[in-house]
Design a protein around this motif. Structure first.
Motif, PDB file in Angstrom:
ATOM      1  N   GLU A  24      -6.742   9.555   0.702  1.00 53.82           N
ATOM      2  CA  GLU A  24      -6.853   9.078   2.102  1.00 53.82           C
ATOM      3  C   GLU A  24      -6.763   7.538   2.560  1.00 53.82           C
ATOM      4  O   GLU A  24      -6.034   7.313   3.235  1.00 53.82           O
ATOM      5  N   THR A  25      -7.386   6.771   1.852  1.00 57.78           N
ATOM      6  CA  THR A  25      -7.363   5.415   1.959  1.00 57.78           C
ATOM      7  C   THR A  25      -6.399   4.668   1.420  1.00 57.78           C
ATOM      8  O   THR A  25      -6.286   3.410   1.691  1.00 57.78           O
TER       9      THR A  25
ATOM     10  N   SER B 199       0.711   3.947  -3.039  1.00 57.39           N
ATOM     11  CA  SER B 199      -0.355   5.037  -2.906  1.00 57.39           C
ATOM     12  C   SER B 199       0.138   6.247  -3.432  1.00 57.39           C
ATOM     13  O   SER B 199      -0.590   7.149  -3.923  1.00 57.39           O
TER      14      SER B 199
ATOM     15  N   GLU C  83     -10.421  10.255  -2.499  1.00 54.57           N
ATOM     16  CA  GLU C  83     -10.590   9.006  -1.540  1.00 54.57           C
ATOM     17  C   GLU C  83      -9.437   8.339  -1.593  1.00 54.57           C
ATOM     18  O   GLU C  83      -9.110   7.621  -0.537  1.00 54.57           O
TER      19      GLU C  83
ATOM     20  N   ASN D 120       0.689  -1.306   0.008  1.00 52.53           N
ATOM     21  CA  ASN D 120       0.112   0.056  -0.083  1.00 52.53           C
ATOM     22  C   ASN D 120       1.021   1.290   0.063  1.00 52.53           C
ATOM     23  O   ASN D 120       0.438   2.167  -0.747  1.00 52.53           O
TER      24      ASN D 120
ATOM     25  N   ASN E 298      -6.803   2.993  -1.030  1.00 55.66           N
ATOM     26  CA  ASN E 298      -7.450   1.844  -1.784  1.00 55.66           C
ATOM     27  C   ASN E 298      -8.069   2.138  -3.035  1.00 55.66           C
ATOM     28  O   ASN E 298      -8.886   3.143  -3.197  1.00 55.66           O
TER      29      ASN E 298
END
Length: 637
Positions: free
Chosen positions: A499-500, A486, A496, A482, A502
């Protein structure tokens, strides 16, 4: 008459006295602040009661209104450069602080020195990464940062300094690979004695070996040829013996013993090598490539089979069109195509003339089994608007992907590389076709493959000769950590995802919407890679539209075409729907395909089919959730 002459004389005296007493007050205060905050011996004696233009090392313009040049070489300055001092000399053309004992990082306010032509900071003890503030000095012609302690990568942002004729970075601790630097006007270049690695870009290969010496892991260009897929650094040089070492005092008996021992070891190694070769010849060869019907199903399997996943074997997918093995790949001539966020891509030309793209992945977190299973999934993704994955390779040290080579390059190069590459900017028909075919490829990933692309950007949209688009680098996020993934496509990420971390189908739609805006505006949302602050492209478009200047959004290259304003506004509406801040307000990709097809007004003469039973070809019953509140202003060529 006498009165007029007296007035003229008095006025002349006032003008002359104002010139004589002219003083760059703000620059003087900045210089005094610099000197007071920096340790120095008594060699610098600036008298605050005299004009700064008369100080040692300071040169003003002809009118003595600003400081033109500051030269303080070898005067014993110690410590870091204080911020809010030299950075205030915004009219400075020449700055030389070489051969002092300055340290620390270069202040960020150096970016204010926008008129600077020559910057000499060599022979100090500066630390930190390559100063980004310096890369914003677009008018620099000479930059010397040599013989300091700078570390980290040399950024691609050095290309912002497009007027450079000399760049000197030798004798530092720079690491990583060399960026592709535009060397058209560069006459002198030196990065010797650093810790750089990888291949030397073709643009820099014109410089001599001495410009790159002292970087054992550098290759290509004027240095040794690169092995692009399995590079290994040169062995560290053996330091010369110093006087007084025992090796110079060895007895004759010791020398004979060493010679005999070395001979025995060499014979043993030769015997071992002969045994290995004999054993290898006795083993029957196993097929590497697995095109349909070429090997028995027990060996081929759906993606090469476990019997082919042996060490040093490429794993090919069923239905492949290539027939070569890893040794062929290692013998191939290779050219760096680009260093992207997931790895470095090479164009490999095999001995029989076959051209493929080999992508060396970096920061892979998945183990071998997870990697193989995921590659099997991606290898099944077949669509005319997807770049097919042909083979892969996994070892502890290297993870490779083999893909088709697309001669027309990427959408990013087509839009933003026109001036450098000589390409003409794409016309409206080409942009419209690219938007539709890229949408179809992404819709196929989402609907048929249930795969999130996760890395949508214009450099990952490759083009065929007919300007149909093919999506590349899809579905790779799960094999990276991750943290590593990112920041892989800054400028295209949905809010989003920031922030996540994902990625989802909806975040793919957002990224695709940014690409549509890129097609319409001609602006890149990823300008941070060029050392700039970057632009939030969706926010910029919204602000322009909000001010009722809709036509100002569109690329000036499109202004020459007539009767396309309505279509451009329609595509802009679709893009703005895709980049909605709220994920649930974004359309799904099948709906995006149908909306873009509507822009064609039913045209079929260019070979672009309307919706069919394939879900990636569009669906009915969707209207954009937003509308532009103002029509486009009339656009004239």
């Amino acid at each position: 008459m006498t009165v007029n002459f007296s007035c003229f004389f008095l006025l002349s005296v006032l003008v002359l006295s104002s010139r004589v007493n002219s003083e760059p007050v703000q620059d003087k205060q900045a210089l005094l602040a610099f000197l007071s905050k920096t340790k120095h011996p008594n060699r610098i004696q600036w008298n605050s009661s005299t004009s700064a233009c008369d100080w040692v090392g300071v040169e003003c313009d002809a009118n003595r209104s600003f400081v033109f040049s500051l030269r303080l070489p070898g005067v014993g300055l110690v410590g870091s450069i204080p911020s809010n001092t030299i950075g205030r000399l915004n009219q400075l053309r020449v700055l030389s602080l070489r051969a002092n004992r300055l340290s620390g990082e270069i202040p960020e306010d150096f970016s204010n020195l926008t008129l600077l032509r020559n910057l000499y900071l060599q022979d100090n003890a500066f630390t930190g990464e390559f100063p980004i503030s310096v890369t914003r000095l677009a008018r620099l012609t000479r930059l010397d940062l040599s013989s300091n302690k700078f570390a980290g990568p040399i950024p691609f942002a050095v290309n912002n300094m497009s007027h450079l004729t000399g760049l000197f970075l030798q004798n530092n601790k720079f690491s990583g690979s060399l960026p592709s630097i535009n060397a058209d006007g560069l006459d002198e270049f030196n990065v010797s004695n650093n810790s750089l690695n990888g291949s030397i870009p073709g643009s820099l290969s014109k410089f001599p070996k001495s410009s790159f010496a002292g970087n054992p892991a550098l290759c290509g260009g004027p240095l040794r040829p690169c092995n692009p897929f399995f590079p290994s650094p040169e062995p560290s040089p053996i330091p010369p013996e110093t006087p007084g070492e025992k090796s110079k005092n060895l007895s004759v008996g010791a020398i004979i013993g060493i010679a005999v021992g070395s001979t025995i070891i060499a014979l043993l190694l030769l015997l071992f090598l002969i045994l290995c070769l004999f054993k290898r010849r006795r083993q029957p060869p196993k097929p590497v490539t697995a095109p349909t019907g070429s090997v028995p199903p027990a060996e081929a399997g759906t993606s090469g089979g476990t019997t082919e996943r042996e060490r040093n074997k490429l794993v090919f997918f069923e239905g492949g069109i290539y027939s070569f093995d890893l040794e062929d790949l290692l013998r191939a001539s290779a050219e760096v195509l680009g260093k992207g966020t997931v790895g470095t891509s090479y164009k490999a030309v095999l001995e029989e003339g076959t051209m493929v793209v080999v992508k060396r992945l970096k920061d892979v977190a998945a183990n071998e089994r997870v990697f193989e299973i995921h590659m099997e999934t991606l290898g099944k993704m077949k669509h005319e608007n997807l770049v097919p994955l042909r083979a892969f390779y996994y070892s502890d040290d290297e993870k490779l992907l083999v893909l088709d080579f697309m001669e027309e390059g990427s959408l990013s190069a087509l839009l933003h590389g026109s001036r450098v590459s000589g390409r003409t900017p794409p016309n409206w028909d080409s942009r419209r076709k690219i938007a539709l075919t890229a949408a179809r490829g992404l819709a196929h990933l989402h609907v048929t493959g249930k795969v999130v692309h996760g890395n949508i950007k214009s450099s990952n949209i490759l083009l065929r000769p007919d300007h149909e688009a093919c999506m590349s680098d899809f579905g790779l996020n799960p094999i990276f950590s991750n943290t590593a993934s990112s920041s892989r496509f800054s400028g295209y990420r949905a809010p989003e995802v920031v922030e996540t971390r994902n990625v989802t189908f909806k975040s793919d739609v957002y990224s695709f919407g940014v690409v549509l805006l890129e097609l319409l505006t001609g602006k890149s949302p990823n300008q941070t890679s060029m050392g700039e602050e970057g632009i939030d492209l969706p926010r910029w478009v919204q602000s322009v539209v909000r001010e009722e200047w809709t036509a100002e959004v569109f690329d000036v290259e499109l202004m020459r075409y007539h009767n396309i304003e309505e279509e451009m506004v329609q595509l802009l509406q679709i893009a703005m729907a895709c980049v909605s801040i709220v994920p649930d307000q974004r359309p799904i990709m099948q709906e995006v395909v149908h909306l873009i097809e509507d822009v064609y007004r039913g045209e079929t003469d260019d070979g672009l089919r309307q919706s069919s039973d394939d879900p990636s070809k569009g669906s009915d019953g969707y209207t954009p959730p937003i509308e532009l509140r103002t029509p486009a202003r009339s656009v004239t060529p």
